[in-house]
Write an enzyme that holds these catalytic residues in place. Sequence first.
Site, PDB file in Angstrom:
ATOM      1  N   TYR A 143       0.851  -1.207   0.000  1.00  0.00           N
ATOM      2  CA  TYR A 143       0.000   0.000   0.000  1.00  0.00           C
ATOM      3  C   TYR A 143       0.886   1.257   0.000  1.00  0.00           C
ATOM      4  CZ  TYR A 143      -2.820   3.502   2.623  1.00  0.00           C
ATOM      5  OH  TYR A 143      -3.438   4.634   3.082  1.00  0.00           O
ATOM      6  N   ILE A 230      -7.297  -4.640   7.679  1.00  0.00           N
ATOM      7  CA  ILE A 230      -8.339  -3.650   7.383  1.00  0.00           C
ATOM      8  C   ILE A 230      -9.359  -4.156   6.342  1.00  0.00           C
ATOM      9  CG2 ILE A 230      -6.903  -2.484   5.640  1.00  0.00           C
ATOM     10  CD1 ILE A 230      -8.029   0.192   6.560  1.00  0.00           C
TER      11      ILE A 230
HETATM   12  C1  LIG Z   1      -3.650  -1.584   3.990  1.00  0.00           C
HETATM   13  C2  LIG Z   1      -4.184  -0.270   4.454  1.00  0.00           C
HETATM   14  N1  LIG Z   1      -3.900   0.146   5.686  1.00  0.00           N
HETATM   15  C3  LIG Z   1      -4.351   1.331   6.132  1.00  0.00           C
HETATM   16  C4  LIG Z   1      -5.122   2.156   5.353  1.00  0.00           C
HETATM   17  C5  LIG Z   1      -5.619   3.462   5.915  1.00  0.00           C
HETATM   18  O1  LIG Z   1      -6.945   3.315   6.345  1.00  0.00           O
HETATM   19  P1  LIG Z   1      -7.707   4.317   7.333  1.00  0.00           P
HETATM   20  O2  LIG Z   1      -8.703   5.061   6.504  1.00  0.00           O
HETATM   21  O3  LIG Z   1      -8.393   3.428   8.333  1.00  0.00           O
HETATM   22  O4  LIG Z   1      -6.710   5.195   7.974  1.00  0.00           O
HETATM   23  C6  LIG Z   1      -5.459   1.756   4.057  1.00  0.00           C
HETATM   24  C7  LIG Z   1      -6.269   2.622   3.181  1.00  0.00           C
HETATM   25  O5  LIG Z   1      -6.321   2.478   1.989  1.00  0.00           O
HETATM   26  C8  LIG Z   1      -4.978   0.499   3.601  1.00  0.00           C
HETATM   27  O6  LIG Z   1      -5.264   0.058   2.376  1.00  0.00           O
END
Ligand SMILES: Cc1ncc(COP(=O)(O)O)c(C=O)c1O
Length: 477
Positions: A143, A230
Amino acid sequence: MLSAKASCDSHGQDSFYFLGWEEYEKNPYHEVQNPVGIIQMGLAENQLSFDLLESWLGSNSDVLGLKRKGISVFRELALFQDYHGFPAFKNEMVDFMAKLRGYKVAFDPNNLVLTAGSTSANETLMFCLAEPGEAFLLPTPYYPGFDRDLKWRTGVEIVPIHCSSSNDFRITERALEEAYQQAEKLNLKVKGVLVTNPSNPLGSTMTKDELNLLIDFAVTKKVHVVSDEIYSGTVFDSPSFISLTEAVTERSIDETDIWNRIHIVYSLSKDLGLPGFRVGMIYSNNQTVVAAATKMSSFGLVSSQTQYLLSNMLSDKKFTSKYIEENQRRLKRRKEMLVAGLRGAGIGCLNSNAGLFCWVDMRHLLSSDTFEAEKELWKRIIFEVGLNISPGSSCHCSEPGWFRMCFANMSQETLKVAMRRIEAFVEFSSSTAAALDNCNHQRAAGRNSRRSSLPRWILPLSSYDDHEEADRTLTIH
Ligand SMILES: Cc1ncc(COP(=O)(O)O)c(C=O)c1O
Protein backbone atom coordinates in the site's frame (compact mmCIF):
# COMPACT_ATOMS: atom_id res chain seq x y z
CA MET A 1 11.04 27.82 7.55
CA LEU A 2 9.83 24.28 8.18
CA SER A 3 11.42 21.88 10.63
CA ALA A 4 13.47 19.05 9.20
CA LYS A 5 10.73 16.63 10.26
CA ALA A 6 7.97 18.54 8.46
CA SER A 7 9.96 18.96 5.28
CA CYS A 8 11.39 15.43 5.23
CA ASP A 9 10.53 13.87 1.87
CA SER A 10 9.84 10.31 3.04
CA HIS A 11 6.12 11.17 3.00
CA GLY A 12 5.79 9.72 -0.50
CA GLN A 13 3.49 12.56 -1.59
CA ASP A 14 5.26 12.76 -4.93
CA SER A 15 4.54 9.12 -5.78
CA PHE A 16 2.25 8.48 -8.75
CA TYR A 17 -0.32 7.18 -6.30
CA PHE A 18 -0.85 10.71 -4.94
CA LEU A 19 -0.04 12.51 -8.21
CA GLY A 20 -2.82 10.53 -9.87
CA TRP A 21 -5.27 11.80 -7.27
CA GLU A 22 -4.14 15.38 -7.98
CA GLU A 23 -4.73 14.93 -11.71
CA TYR A 24 -8.14 13.45 -11.00
CA GLU A 25 -9.07 16.44 -8.80
CA LYS A 26 -8.28 18.81 -11.70
CA ASN A 27 -10.59 17.04 -14.11
CA PRO A 28 -13.00 14.62 -12.39
CA TYR A 29 -15.35 12.53 -14.51
CA HIS A 30 -19.06 13.19 -14.25
CA GLU A 31 -21.46 11.33 -16.50
CA VAL A 32 -23.38 14.51 -17.41
CA GLN A 33 -21.23 17.50 -16.46
CA ASN A 34 -17.84 16.14 -17.51
CA PRO A 35 -18.17 12.90 -19.50
CA VAL A 36 -14.58 13.18 -20.77
CA GLY A 37 -13.09 13.68 -17.31
CA ILE A 38 -10.78 11.33 -15.46
CA ILE A 39 -12.37 8.33 -13.74
CA GLN A 40 -10.96 7.73 -10.28
CA MET A 41 -9.78 4.10 -10.07
CA GLY A 42 -6.96 4.81 -7.64
CA LEU A 43 -9.01 5.13 -4.49
CA ALA A 44 -9.79 2.07 -2.37
CA GLU A 45 -13.19 3.23 -1.17
CA ASN A 46 -16.21 1.04 -0.69
CA GLN A 47 -19.36 2.80 -1.84
CA LEU A 48 -21.30 -0.33 -2.72
CA SER A 49 -23.36 -0.73 0.44
CA PHE A 50 -24.20 2.79 1.55
CA ASP A 51 -27.90 2.06 1.01
CA LEU A 52 -27.76 -0.62 3.72
CA LEU A 53 -26.16 1.77 6.21
CA GLU A 54 -28.57 4.54 5.28
CA SER A 55 -31.53 2.28 5.68
CA TRP A 56 -30.33 1.30 9.18
CA LEU A 57 -29.89 4.97 10.07
CA GLY A 58 -33.35 5.70 8.71
CA SER A 59 -34.94 3.22 11.06
CA ASN A 60 -32.80 4.28 14.03
CA SER A 61 -33.30 8.01 13.97
CA ASP A 62 -32.90 8.24 17.75
CA VAL A 63 -29.24 7.31 17.37
CA LEU A 64 -28.60 9.96 14.73
CA GLY A 65 -30.45 12.47 16.90
CA LEU A 66 -28.06 11.59 19.77
CA LYS A 67 -30.87 10.15 21.88
CA ARG A 68 -31.21 7.03 23.99
CA LYS A 69 -34.76 5.76 24.50
CA GLY A 70 -36.00 9.18 23.44
CA ILE A 71 -33.80 11.10 25.90
CA SER A 72 -30.94 13.29 24.66
CA VAL A 73 -27.40 12.07 25.35
CA PHE A 74 -25.91 15.17 23.72
CA ARG A 75 -24.35 16.57 26.90
CA GLU A 76 -22.91 13.21 27.89
CA LEU A 77 -21.25 12.88 24.47
CA ALA A 78 -20.12 16.48 24.21
CA LEU A 79 -18.07 16.31 27.39
CA PHE A 80 -14.43 15.26 27.61
CA GLN A 81 -13.81 11.55 27.09
CA ASP A 82 -10.69 9.79 28.28
CA TYR A 83 -8.42 8.05 25.82
CA HIS A 84 -9.67 4.56 26.63
CA GLY A 85 -12.81 4.94 24.55
CA PHE A 86 -16.32 3.85 25.48
CA PRO A 87 -16.48 0.31 26.90
CA ALA A 88 -19.73 -0.34 25.01
CA PHE A 89 -18.07 0.58 21.72
CA LYS A 90 -15.00 -1.54 22.38
CA ASN A 91 -17.19 -4.52 23.26
CA GLU A 92 -19.03 -4.16 19.97
CA MET A 93 -15.79 -3.73 18.02
CA VAL A 94 -14.22 -6.93 19.34
CA ASP A 95 -17.41 -8.83 18.69
CA PHE A 96 -17.53 -7.51 15.11
CA MET A 97 -13.90 -8.52 14.54
CA ALA A 98 -14.59 -12.01 15.91
CA LYS A 99 -17.68 -12.29 13.71
CA LEU A 100 -15.62 -11.47 10.60
CA ARG A 101 -13.34 -14.36 11.58
CA GLY A 102 -16.25 -16.78 11.98
CA TYR A 103 -15.84 -16.68 15.80
CA LYS A 104 -12.78 -18.90 15.46
CA VAL A 105 -10.92 -16.44 17.65
CA ALA A 106 -12.03 -14.22 20.51
CA PHE A 107 -10.78 -10.73 21.29
CA ASP A 108 -10.54 -9.09 24.69
CA PRO A 109 -11.74 -5.45 24.70
CA ASN A 110 -9.02 -4.62 27.23
CA ASN A 111 -6.39 -5.31 24.56
CA LEU A 112 -7.90 -2.86 22.13
CA VAL A 113 -6.65 0.69 21.52
CA LEU A 114 -8.88 3.01 19.51
CA THR A 115 -7.20 5.23 16.91
CA ALA A 116 -8.24 7.64 14.16
CA GLY A 117 -8.21 5.01 11.41
CA SER A 118 -5.61 2.39 10.52
CA THR A 119 -3.30 5.18 9.41
CA SER A 120 -2.92 6.28 13.00
CA ALA A 121 -2.87 2.67 14.29
CA ASN A 122 0.05 1.71 12.04
CA GLU A 123 2.02 4.82 12.90
CA THR A 124 1.40 4.39 16.62
CA LEU A 125 2.67 0.82 16.45
CA MET A 126 5.84 1.99 14.70
CA PHE A 127 6.37 4.56 17.46
CA CYS A 128 5.88 1.87 20.09
CA LEU A 129 7.99 -0.88 18.53
CA ALA A 130 10.93 0.75 16.76
CA GLU A 131 13.48 3.49 17.23
CA PRO A 132 14.20 5.93 14.39
CA GLY A 133 16.60 4.18 12.03
CA GLU A 134 15.31 0.69 12.88
CA ALA A 135 13.47 -1.30 10.24
CA PHE A 136 10.30 -3.16 9.42
CA LEU A 137 10.21 -5.63 6.53
CA LEU A 138 7.26 -5.33 4.15
CA PRO A 139 6.34 -7.67 1.30
CA THR A 140 6.07 -5.90 -2.06
CA PRO A 141 3.92 -4.72 -3.65
CA TYR A 142 2.56 -2.76 -0.68
CA TYR A 143 0.00 0.00 0.00
CA PRO A 144 1.64 3.30 -1.11
CA GLY A 145 0.40 5.10 2.02
CA PHE A 146 2.78 3.04 4.16
CA ASP A 147 5.74 5.26 3.26
CA ARG A 148 3.88 8.10 4.94
CA ASP A 149 2.26 6.09 7.75
CA LEU A 150 5.22 3.99 8.87
CA LYS A 151 8.26 6.10 8.04
CA TRP A 152 7.58 9.78 7.77
CA ARG A 153 7.18 10.97 11.35
CA THR A 154 8.66 7.97 13.13
CA GLY A 155 11.97 7.78 11.25
CA VAL A 156 11.47 4.01 10.90
CA GLU A 157 12.81 2.45 7.70
CA ILE A 158 11.00 0.03 5.40
CA VAL A 159 13.01 -2.79 3.84
CA PRO A 160 11.14 -4.57 1.03
CA ILE A 161 10.57 -8.30 0.94
CA HIS A 162 10.64 -8.76 -2.83
CA CYS A 163 7.78 -10.96 -3.99
CA SER A 164 7.36 -11.94 -7.62
CA SER A 165 4.65 -12.80 -10.13
CA SER A 166 6.23 -16.24 -10.59
CA ASN A 167 4.33 -17.43 -7.47
CA ASP A 168 1.51 -14.86 -7.45
CA PHE A 169 3.52 -12.53 -5.19
CA ARG A 170 3.43 -14.95 -2.24
CA ILE A 171 5.96 -14.50 0.56
CA THR A 172 8.73 -17.11 0.51
CA GLU A 173 11.29 -18.09 3.12
CA ARG A 174 14.04 -17.02 0.76
CA ALA A 175 12.55 -13.57 0.13
CA LEU A 176 12.14 -13.03 3.88
CA GLU A 177 15.72 -14.08 4.57
CA GLU A 178 17.05 -11.89 1.75
CA ALA A 179 15.20 -8.85 3.11
CA TYR A 180 16.59 -9.54 6.57
CA GLN A 181 20.12 -9.77 5.17
CA GLN A 182 19.60 -6.62 3.14
CA ALA A 183 18.62 -4.75 6.31
CA GLU A 184 21.73 -6.06 8.05
CA LYS A 185 23.84 -4.91 5.11
CA LEU A 186 22.33 -1.45 5.51
CA ASN A 187 23.08 -1.58 9.24
CA LEU A 188 19.41 -1.49 10.09
CA LYS A 189 18.14 -3.45 13.04
CA VAL A 190 15.00 -5.36 12.04
CA LYS A 191 12.19 -4.93 14.56
CA GLY A 192 9.46 -6.72 12.70
CA VAL A 193 7.48 -7.62 9.62
CA LEU A 194 4.30 -5.82 8.59
CA VAL A 195 1.81 -7.46 6.24
CA THR A 196 -1.63 -6.60 4.96
CA ASN A 197 -4.00 -9.55 4.99
CA PRO A 198 -6.00 -9.49 2.73
CA SER A 199 -3.35 -7.73 0.71
CA ASN A 200 -3.56 -4.22 -0.61
CA PRO A 201 -2.84 -4.08 -3.59
CA LEU A 202 -3.09 -7.80 -4.50
CA GLY A 203 -6.66 -8.39 -3.32
CA SER A 204 -5.78 -11.85 -2.05
CA THR A 205 -5.70 -13.46 1.38
CA MET A 206 -2.58 -15.00 2.87
CA THR A 207 -2.32 -18.78 2.89
CA LYS A 208 -1.83 -20.83 6.05
CA ASP A 209 1.69 -21.65 4.81
CA GLU A 210 2.58 -17.99 4.44
CA LEU A 211 1.25 -17.21 7.91
CA ASN A 212 3.22 -20.08 9.41
CA LEU A 213 6.33 -18.92 7.61
CA LEU A 214 5.89 -15.47 9.12
CA ILE A 215 5.32 -16.88 12.60
CA ASP A 216 8.42 -19.10 12.34
CA PHE A 217 10.44 -16.13 11.13
CA ALA A 218 9.24 -13.96 14.02
CA VAL A 219 10.03 -16.74 16.52
CA THR A 220 13.54 -17.34 15.13
CA LYS A 221 14.51 -13.71 14.71
CA LYS A 222 12.68 -12.55 17.84
CA VAL A 223 10.85 -9.81 15.95
CA HIS A 224 7.29 -8.45 15.90
CA VAL A 225 4.58 -9.14 13.35
CA VAL A 226 2.01 -6.46 12.55
CA SER A 227 -0.93 -7.71 10.54
CA ASP A 228 -3.02 -4.94 9.00
CA GLU A 229 -6.38 -6.68 8.54
CA ILE A 230 -8.34 -3.65 7.38
CA TYR A 231 -9.87 -5.65 4.48
CA SER A 232 -10.85 -8.71 6.55
CA GLY A 233 -14.57 -8.14 5.96
CA THR A 234 -14.22 -7.88 2.20
CA VAL A 235 -13.31 -11.53 1.57
CA PHE A 236 -15.92 -12.43 -1.03
CA ASP A 237 -14.60 -15.70 -2.36
CA SER A 238 -12.74 -18.82 -1.26
CA PRO A 239 -10.25 -19.48 0.21
CA SER A 240 -11.66 -17.95 3.35
CA PHE A 241 -9.80 -15.48 5.49
CA ILE A 242 -7.32 -16.76 8.09
CA SER A 243 -6.25 -14.06 10.50
CA LEU A 244 -2.81 -14.07 12.04
CA THR A 245 -4.42 -14.53 15.47
CA GLU A 246 -6.11 -17.69 14.25
CA ALA A 247 -2.88 -19.08 12.80
CA VAL A 248 -1.02 -18.45 16.06
CA THR A 249 -3.83 -19.89 18.18
CA GLU A 250 -3.95 -23.04 16.05
CA ARG A 251 -0.29 -23.74 16.73
CA SER A 252 -0.90 -23.59 20.48
CA ILE A 253 1.85 -21.05 20.89
CA ASP A 254 -0.53 -18.39 22.09
CA GLU A 255 0.80 -18.68 25.60
CA THR A 256 4.43 -18.27 24.55
CA ASP A 257 6.67 -15.29 23.98
CA ILE A 258 5.62 -14.77 20.34
CA TRP A 259 2.06 -13.97 21.46
CA ASN A 260 3.40 -10.71 22.88
CA ARG A 261 4.86 -9.76 19.51
CA ILE A 262 1.71 -10.20 17.42
CA HIS A 263 -0.28 -7.04 16.76
CA ILE A 264 -3.40 -6.60 14.67
CA VAL A 265 -4.52 -3.39 12.99
CA TYR A 266 -8.12 -2.89 11.94
CA SER A 267 -10.47 -0.10 10.88
CA LEU A 268 -14.01 0.44 9.64
CA SER A 269 -12.83 2.43 6.61
CA LYS A 270 -13.14 -0.45 4.14
CA ASP A 271 -15.51 -3.08 5.51
CA LEU A 272 -18.19 -0.54 6.42
CA GLY A 273 -17.02 2.03 3.87
CA LEU A 274 -16.56 4.74 6.52
CA PRO A 275 -13.10 6.27 5.99
CA GLY A 276 -14.49 9.69 6.91
CA PHE A 277 -15.48 8.49 10.39
CA ARG A 278 -11.82 7.74 11.25
CA VAL A 279 -12.39 4.58 13.27
CA GLY A 280 -9.37 2.34 13.67
CA MET A 281 -7.71 0.21 16.27
CA ILE A 282 -4.71 -1.73 17.44
CA TYR A 283 -5.24 -5.13 19.01
CA SER A 284 -2.29 -6.49 20.95
CA ASN A 285 -1.76 -9.09 23.64
CA ASN A 286 1.23 -7.16 24.84
CA GLN A 287 0.09 -5.07 27.82
CA THR A 288 3.12 -2.78 27.59
CA VAL A 289 2.29 -1.97 23.98
CA VAL A 290 -1.40 -1.51 24.80
CA ALA A 291 -0.54 0.91 27.61
CA ALA A 292 1.90 2.95 25.50
CA ALA A 293 -0.42 3.03 22.49
CA THR A 294 -3.33 4.09 24.69
CA LYS A 295 -1.29 7.05 25.96
CA MET A 296 -0.42 7.97 22.37
CA SER A 297 -4.01 7.66 21.22
CA SER A 298 -4.71 11.16 22.61
CA PHE A 299 -3.33 12.40 19.29
CA GLY A 300 -6.01 10.67 17.27
CA LEU A 301 -9.10 9.72 19.21
CA VAL A 302 -12.39 8.57 17.73
CA SER A 303 -15.05 11.16 18.57
CA SER A 304 -17.61 10.13 21.19
CA GLN A 305 -20.43 10.90 18.78
CA THR A 306 -19.01 8.39 16.27
CA GLN A 307 -18.47 5.79 18.98
CA TYR A 308 -22.05 6.24 20.13
CA LEU A 309 -23.49 5.87 16.64
CA LEU A 310 -21.40 2.85 15.71
CA SER A 311 -21.80 0.99 18.99
CA ASN A 312 -25.54 1.13 18.39
CA MET A 313 -25.18 0.00 14.79
CA LEU A 314 -22.79 -2.86 15.59
CA SER A 315 -24.98 -4.06 18.46
CA ASP A 316 -27.69 -4.85 15.90
CA LYS A 317 -26.41 -8.36 15.12
CA LYS A 318 -29.10 -9.10 12.56
CA PHE A 319 -28.07 -5.99 10.67
CA THR A 320 -24.31 -6.71 10.79
CA SER A 321 -24.81 -10.29 9.56
CA LYS A 322 -26.92 -9.11 6.65
CA TYR A 323 -24.55 -6.27 5.87
CA ILE A 324 -21.42 -8.43 5.81
CA GLU A 325 -23.03 -11.02 3.53
CA GLU A 326 -24.62 -8.56 1.12
CA ASN A 327 -21.54 -6.32 0.95
CA GLN A 328 -19.36 -9.30 0.05
CA ARG A 329 -21.84 -10.43 -2.59
CA ARG A 330 -21.80 -6.98 -4.19
CA LEU A 331 -18.00 -6.76 -4.08
CA LYS A 332 -17.70 -10.12 -5.77
CA ARG A 333 -20.09 -9.10 -8.54
CA ARG A 334 -18.23 -5.86 -9.04
CA LYS A 335 -14.85 -7.52 -9.17
CA GLU A 336 -16.18 -9.97 -11.77
CA MET A 337 -17.38 -7.04 -13.86
CA LEU A 338 -13.92 -5.50 -13.81
CA VAL A 339 -12.18 -8.77 -14.60
CA ALA A 340 -14.56 -9.49 -17.50
CA GLY A 341 -14.15 -5.96 -18.87
CA LEU A 342 -10.39 -6.20 -18.76
CA ARG A 343 -10.44 -9.66 -20.28
CA GLY A 344 -12.43 -8.17 -23.19
CA ALA A 345 -9.48 -5.83 -23.68
CA GLY A 346 -7.01 -8.70 -23.54
CA ILE A 347 -5.80 -7.75 -20.05
CA GLY A 348 -5.44 -10.26 -17.24
CA CYS A 349 -5.50 -9.90 -13.45
CA LEU A 350 -4.02 -11.77 -10.55
CA ASN A 351 -6.62 -14.17 -9.08
CA SER A 352 -8.17 -12.43 -6.12
CA ASN A 353 -10.76 -13.15 -3.43
CA ALA A 354 -10.91 -9.93 -1.41
CA GLY A 355 -10.43 -6.18 -1.33
CA LEU A 356 -11.73 -3.28 -3.35
CA PHE A 357 -9.28 -3.59 -6.26
CA CYS A 358 -7.58 -5.94 -8.69
CA TRP A 359 -3.89 -6.27 -9.43
CA VAL A 360 -3.80 -5.90 -13.17
CA ASP A 361 -1.17 -7.25 -15.52
CA MET A 362 -0.36 -4.78 -18.32
CA ARG A 363 3.16 -5.98 -18.97
CA HIS A 364 2.29 -6.71 -22.59
CA LEU A 365 1.37 -3.05 -23.12
CA LEU A 366 4.79 -1.74 -22.09
CA SER A 367 7.15 -0.56 -24.79
CA SER A 368 10.00 -2.15 -22.82
CA ASP A 369 10.37 -4.10 -19.60
CA THR A 370 11.30 -1.04 -17.53
CA PHE A 371 9.79 1.28 -14.94
CA GLU A 372 10.34 4.12 -17.41
CA ALA A 373 7.95 2.35 -19.80
CA GLU A 374 5.51 1.75 -16.94
CA LYS A 375 5.56 5.48 -16.21
CA GLU A 376 4.87 6.23 -19.90
CA LEU A 377 1.94 3.83 -19.93
CA TRP A 378 0.56 5.29 -16.68
CA LYS A 379 0.70 8.78 -18.18
CA ARG A 380 -1.07 7.69 -21.32
CA ILE A 381 -3.76 5.97 -19.28
CA ILE A 382 -4.40 8.98 -17.08
CA PHE A 383 -4.09 11.73 -19.72
CA GLU A 384 -5.35 10.03 -22.88
CA VAL A 385 -7.69 7.33 -21.57
CA GLY A 386 -8.84 9.28 -18.53
CA LEU A 387 -8.41 6.59 -15.89
CA ASN A 388 -6.47 7.18 -12.71
CA ILE A 389 -4.96 3.83 -11.78
CA SER A 390 -1.97 3.20 -9.51
CA PRO A 391 1.21 1.93 -11.14
CA GLY A 392 3.09 -0.93 -9.49
CA SER A 393 6.11 1.31 -8.93
CA SER A 394 4.06 3.38 -6.45
CA CYS A 395 3.46 0.11 -4.55
CA HIS A 396 7.19 -0.69 -4.76
CA CYS A 397 6.52 -3.69 -6.99
CA SER A 398 9.79 -5.09 -8.32
CA GLU A 399 8.37 -5.96 -11.76
CA PRO A 400 7.23 -3.22 -14.17
CA GLY A 401 3.81 -3.44 -15.80
CA TRP A 402 1.44 -4.14 -12.89
CA PHE A 403 -1.27 -1.67 -11.91
CA ARG A 404 -3.87 -1.51 -9.13
CA MET A 405 -7.41 -0.77 -10.29
CA CYS A 406 -10.15 -0.01 -7.77
CA PHE A 407 -13.73 -1.05 -8.55
CA ALA A 408 -15.90 -0.19 -5.53
CA ASN A 409 -15.71 3.62 -5.45
CA MET A 410 -17.94 4.28 -8.45
CA SER A 411 -21.27 3.35 -9.97
CA GLN A 412 -21.67 0.32 -12.22
CA GLU A 413 -22.27 2.67 -15.16
CA THR A 414 -19.00 4.50 -14.54
CA LEU A 415 -17.14 1.20 -14.38
CA LYS A 416 -18.66 0.30 -17.75
CA VAL A 417 -17.41 3.59 -19.22
CA ALA A 418 -13.95 2.86 -17.79
CA MET A 419 -13.97 -0.59 -19.39
CA ARG A 420 -15.05 0.78 -22.76
CA ARG A 421 -12.23 3.33 -22.60
CA ILE A 422 -9.56 0.77 -21.78
CA GLU A 423 -10.80 -1.53 -24.52
CA ALA A 424 -10.67 1.31 -27.06
CA PHE A 425 -7.20 2.24 -25.87
CA VAL A 426 -5.84 -1.28 -26.27
CA GLU A 427 -7.45 -1.59 -29.69
CA PHE A 428 -6.04 1.77 -30.71
CA SER A 429 -2.59 0.92 -29.36
CA SER A 430 -2.44 -2.40 -31.17
CA SER A 431 -3.69 -0.93 -34.44
CA THR A 432 -1.12 1.85 -34.17
CA ALA A 433 1.58 -0.71 -33.48
CA ALA A 434 0.46 -2.75 -36.50
CA ALA A 435 0.43 0.37 -38.70
CA LEU A 436 3.91 1.25 -37.54
CA ASP A 437 5.12 -2.24 -38.32
CA ASN A 438 3.56 -2.16 -41.75
CA CYS A 439 4.78 1.15 -43.01
CA ASN A 440 8.11 0.89 -41.23
CA HIS A 441 8.32 4.62 -41.41
CA GLN A 442 9.78 6.81 -38.63
CA ARG A 443 7.28 9.60 -39.17
CA ALA A 444 4.39 7.29 -38.35
CA ALA A 445 5.56 7.39 -34.74
CA GLY A 446 5.38 11.19 -34.76
CA ARG A 447 3.07 13.16 -32.56
CA ASN A 448 0.80 14.54 -35.30
CA SER A 449 -0.09 11.22 -36.85
CA ARG A 450 -0.98 9.82 -33.41
CA ARG A 451 -3.12 12.79 -32.56
CA SER A 452 -5.15 12.52 -35.73
CA SER A 453 -6.11 8.90 -35.17
CA LEU A 454 -6.88 9.03 -31.46
CA PRO A 455 -10.40 7.86 -30.60
CA ARG A 456 -12.79 10.80 -30.58
CA TRP A 457 -13.63 10.74 -26.84
CA ILE A 458 -9.98 10.80 -25.86
CA LEU A 459 -9.05 14.07 -27.52
CA PRO A 460 -10.79 16.56 -25.21
CA LEU A 461 -9.20 14.99 -22.14
CA SER A 462 -5.90 16.73 -22.38
CA SER A 463 -3.91 18.35 -25.06
CA TYR A 464 -0.45 17.08 -25.77
CA ASP A 465 0.83 20.40 -24.48
CA ASP A 466 -0.73 19.66 -21.07
CA HIS A 467 0.72 16.21 -21.32
CA GLU A 468 4.18 17.65 -21.80
CA GLU A 469 3.65 20.12 -18.97
CA ALA A 470 2.78 17.22 -16.71
CA ASP A 471 5.82 15.40 -18.01
CA ARG A 472 8.00 18.16 -16.66
CA THR A 473 6.40 18.09 -13.21
CA LEU A 474 6.23 14.33 -12.75
CA THR A 475 9.33 12.50 -11.70
CA ILE A 476 9.45 8.82 -10.94
CA HIS A 477 10.44 7.58 -7.47
C1 LIG B 1 -3.65 -1.58 3.99
C2 LIG B 1 -4.18 -0.27 4.45
N1 LIG B 1 -3.90 0.15 5.69
C3 LIG B 1 -4.35 1.33 6.13
C4 LIG B 1 -5.12 2.16 5.35
C5 LIG B 1 -5.62 3.46 5.92
O1 LIG B 1 -6.95 3.32 6.35
P1 LIG B 1 -7.71 4.32 7.33
O2 LIG B 1 -8.70 5.06 6.50
O3 LIG B 1 -8.39 3.43 8.33
O4 LIG B 1 -6.71 5.20 7.97
C6 LIG B 1 -5.46 1.76 4.06
C7 LIG B 1 -6.27 2.62 3.18
O5 LIG B 1 -6.32 2.48 1.99
C8 LIG B 1 -4.98 0.50 3.60
O6 LIG B 1 -5.26 0.06 2.38
